[in-house]
Design a protein around this motif. Structure first.
Motif, mmCIF file in Angstrom:
data_model
loop_
_atom_site.group_PDB
_atom_site.id
_atom_site.type_symbol
_atom_site.label_atom_id
_atom_site.label_comp_id
_atom_site.label_asym_id
_atom_site.label_seq_id
_atom_site.Cartn_x
_atom_site.Cartn_y
_atom_site.Cartn_z
ATOM 1 N N GLY A 245 0.834 -1.196 0.000
ATOM 2 C CA GLY A 245 0.000 0.000 0.000
ATOM 3 C C GLY A 245 0.867 1.245 0.000
ATOM 4 N N LEU A 246 0.209 2.374 0.101
ATOM 5 C CA LEU A 246 0.886 3.671 -0.031
ATOM 6 C C LEU A 246 1.119 4.368 1.298
ATOM 7 N N SER A 247 0.830 3.702 2.419
ATOM 8 C CA SER A 247 0.902 4.390 3.709
ATOM 9 C C SER A 247 2.315 4.556 4.230
ATOM 10 N N LYS A 248 3.198 3.585 4.004
ATOM 11 C CA LYS A 248 4.490 3.566 4.684
ATOM 12 C C LYS A 248 5.572 4.272 3.865
ATOM 13 N N GLY A 249 6.102 3.601 2.846
ATOM 14 C CA GLY A 249 7.213 4.173 2.102
ATOM 15 C C GLY A 249 6.848 5.373 1.254
ATOM 16 N N PHE A 250 5.561 5.531 0.909
ATOM 17 C CA PHE A 250 5.130 6.668 0.095
ATOM 18 C C PHE A 250 4.735 7.880 0.949
ATOM 19 N N GLY A 251 4.489 7.687 2.234
ATOM 20 C CA GLY A 251 4.068 8.786 3.090
ATOM 21 C C GLY A 251 2.662 9.273 2.797
ATOM 22 N N LEU A 252 1.747 8.340 2.453
ATOM 23 C CA LEU A 252 0.387 8.730 2.063
ATOM 24 C C LEU A 252 -0.669 7.897 2.799
ATOM 25 N N PRO A 253 -0.586 7.790 4.128
ATOM 26 C CA PRO A 253 -1.575 6.974 4.840
ATOM 27 C C PRO A 253 -2.988 7.515 4.726
ATOM 28 N N GLY A 254 -3.132 8.824 4.527
ATOM 29 C CA GLY A 254 -4.463 9.416 4.438
ATOM 30 C C GLY A 254 -5.233 9.035 3.189
ATOM 31 N N LEU A 255 -4.557 8.513 2.168
ATOM 32 C CA LEU A 255 -5.276 8.073 0.971
ATOM 33 C C LEU A 255 -6.037 6.785 1.220
ATOM 34 N N ARG A 256 -5.595 5.959 2.177
ATOM 35 C CA ARG A 256 -6.192 4.658 2.474
ATOM 36 C C ARG A 256 -6.228 3.788 1.235
ATOM 37 N N VAL A 257 -5.096 3.601 0.591
ATOM 38 C CA VAL A 257 -4.998 2.772 -0.603
ATOM 39 C C VAL A 257 -4.005 1.644 -0.350
ATOM 40 N N GLY A 258 -4.495 0.429 -0.454
ATOM 41 C CA GLY A 258 -3.660 -0.764 -0.385
ATOM 42 C C GLY A 258 -4.098 -1.731 -1.458
ATOM 43 N N TRP A 259 -3.462 -2.900 -1.502
ATOM 44 C CA TRP A 259 -3.862 -3.883 -2.507
ATOM 45 C C TRP A 259 -3.342 -5.271 -2.160
ATOM 46 N N ALA A 260 -3.988 -6.252 -2.759
ATOM 47 C CA ALA A 260 -3.523 -7.638 -2.746
ATOM 48 C C ALA A 260 -3.183 -8.027 -4.170
ATOM 49 N N ALA A 261 -2.015 -8.638 -4.360
ATOM 50 C CA ALA A 261 -1.570 -9.109 -5.675
ATOM 51 C C ALA A 261 -1.480 -10.625 -5.623
ATOM 52 N N CYS A 262 -2.189 -11.298 -6.555
ATOM 53 C CA CYS A 262 -2.307 -12.755 -6.501
ATOM 54 C C CYS A 262 -2.509 -13.279 -7.915
ATOM 55 N N ARG A 263 -1.774 -14.336 -8.288
ATOM 56 C CA ARG A 263 -1.884 -14.894 -9.642
ATOM 57 C C ARG A 263 -3.072 -15.832 -9.807
ATOM 58 N N ASP A 264 -3.688 -16.245 -8.714
ATOM 59 C CA ASP A 264 -4.855 -17.119 -8.772
ATOM 60 C C ASP A 264 -6.111 -16.235 -8.775
ATOM 61 N N ARG A 265 -6.713 -16.031 -9.949
ATOM 62 C CA ARG A 265 -7.829 -15.092 -10.053
ATOM 63 C C ARG A 265 -9.091 -15.619 -9.388
ATOM 64 N N GLY A 266 -9.222 -16.932 -9.293
ATOM 65 C CA GLY A 266 -10.348 -17.490 -8.557
ATOM 66 C C GLY A 266 -10.261 -17.121 -7.081
ATOM 67 N N ALA A 267 -9.059 -17.227 -6.522
ATOM 68 C CA ALA A 267 -8.868 -16.835 -5.121
ATOM 69 C C ALA A 267 -9.134 -15.348 -4.948
ATOM 70 N N LEU A 268 -8.698 -14.546 -5.915
ATOM 71 C CA LEU A 268 -8.910 -13.099 -5.822
ATOM 72 C C LEU A 268 -10.402 -12.759 -5.897
ATOM 73 N N ASP A 269 -11.170 -13.548 -6.651
ATOM 74 C CA ASP A 269 -12.627 -13.355 -6.674
ATOM 75 C C ASP A 269 -13.221 -13.601 -5.294
ATOM 76 N N ARG A 270 -12.723 -14.608 -4.585
ATOM 77 C CA ARG A 270 -13.220 -14.882 -3.232
ATOM 78 C C ARG A 270 -12.847 -13.758 -2.274
#
Length: 406
Positions: A245-270
């Motif tokens: 996410g963008l909170s730590k190294g980018f210095g942007l915790p107020g944006l509240r933007v993070g993500w999960a990256a996963c190659r299994d799209r079925g798992a990502l749907d869940r």
């Protein structure tokens, strides 16, 4: 273009102002609570100098917008405030995917901060009949999510040498119903990182047992030596899931933007199905600002790393003056350090005295207490990522000098 930022330093507005009350859990926080949050709520009223933060110096909205290119400026001007794509805007997911070696936009799910991504991934992949292994210390809410979903065992990092992962202990913790390994590398509060050999052995182990490998990688951009960094787990393992996410190294915790990256799209749907119960989508303006930040990653993380380096040198000089109080350990992350404190009062009492007497907030490692495995309580986590950390380190030095003279 210079990254001039007019953000005000200091602790958050609205911190409670009453005096601290009695402790109910070993002098740390109310029993059963999220210990770190309770400690901050309790002691921030006394503190005017923040050495507790693990994020980089926050960037102002004006400073971030100055980095926007023509396309993002057009998006910003035309933005509406309707519901956005539940997965995150396709152009934002494509930009995030480009930060990895082998991902496409559909391999990324954007969330309201990295912790939401962690909670949704765990909730999607674990059930009551499952078992998980958690590498500790780890951010307490992550451990609590696992413990409330299924049976779990902890594997503690070994302080000697240099906070290493106990792979033999991890092997011993695996059961027939083990489904997932959860970890946080680079690690908070220790700063530990995996080396390539350990990561390869860990991936081989997870592959043999068919385990998901979930890594909270939010401190990846603040590692002391980017050249030694291992790849994100999603790049090296087909069942690896990288959280960032963008909170730590980018210095942007107020944006509240993070993500999960996963190659299994079925798992990502869940994971998306779980996320839909929490936040239907991100705020559209946050998506645009996140896109600006990611395109300016080198500028923003370079700024953060320069601040961290200056404070790293200040801390190193300070610790060297008190070899009887601190072990001669070199910090390994530019966002924070975690030296062992050898004072007779212990790290927790020292932290409280520092806050009440001199208004400097630091975090004792007891706040990372785990119900799954022992975590050392003789450490202090000191934030290095803020401009104000330099002044706070100076006040810490004065406190130590007075302490030595008593």
């Amino acid at each position: 273009m210079a990254l001039k930022d007019d953000a005000a330093p200091g602790l958050w507005a609205g911190a409670r102002t009453e005096a601290p009350g009695p402790d109910t859990d070993h002098g740390i926080a109310p029993a059963g609570s999220f210990a770190l949050a309770a400690y901050l709520d309790r002691w921030s009223a006394c503190a005017h100098h923040d050495l507790a933060a693990s994020d980089s110096e926050p960037l102002s909205l004006a400073a971030l917008l100055r980095l926007a290119g023509p396309e993002d400026r057009r998006r910003w001007r035309r933005a509406d405030l309707g519901y956005a794509d539940p997965r995150g805007a396709s152009w934002l997911r494509a930009t995030i995917a480009g930060c990895y070696r082998r991902l496409a936009a559909d391999d990324v799910l954007v969330s309201a901060g990295a912790q939401e991504a962690v909670a949704c991934v765990l909730s999607a992949l674990l059930g009551p009949a499952d078992h998980a292994v958690v590498v500790v210390p780890i951010y307490q809410p992550s451990e609590l999510v696992v413990s409330r979903l299924c049976a779990a065992d902890g594997v503690a990092l070994r302080p000697e040498p240099a906070w290493t992962l106990d792979l033999d202990g991890l092997v011993a913790a695996i059961r027939p119903n083990t489904r997932l390994v959860l970890m946080n590398f680079p690690n908070s509060p220790t700063g530990a990182s995996l080396d390539r050999t350990t990561l390869e052995r860990l991936v081989d182990l997870c592959r043999r047992h068919g385990l998901w490998l979930v890594n909270d990688e939010v401190y990846r951009q603040t590692d002391l030596d980017p050249g030694r960094a291992v790849p994100p787990v999603v790049d090296v393992y087909e069942r690896g899931i990288s959280i960032n996410g963008l909170s730590k190294g980018f210095g942007l915790p107020g944006l509240r933007v993070g993500w999960a990256a996963c190659r299994d799209r079925g798992a990502l749907d869940r994971v998306l199905a779980v996320k839909s119960l929490l936040s239907s989508c991100l705020a559209g303006p946050s998506e645009i600002l996140a896109q600006v930040a990611l395109r300016a990653e080198q500028r923003l993380t370079g700024r953060a790393r320069a601040i961290g380096r200056r404070n790293h040198h200040r801390l190193r000089a300070l610790l060297d003056r008190y070899p009887n109080l601190f072990d001669p350990e070199e910090p390994t992350n530019l966002a924070f350090a975690c030296p062992r404190f050898r004072g007779r009062e212990g790290a927790t009492e020292f932290s409280k005295a520092l806050a009440s007497e001199d208004g400097v907030l630091v975090l004792p490692s007891a706040l990372w207490h785990s119900a799954l495995a022992p975590v050392p309580t003789d450490r202090l986590r000191l934030g290095l990522g803020r401009v104000g950390s330099g002044a706070a380190l100076g006040i810490l030095g004065d406190h130590l000098q007075r302490r030595a003279g008593r």
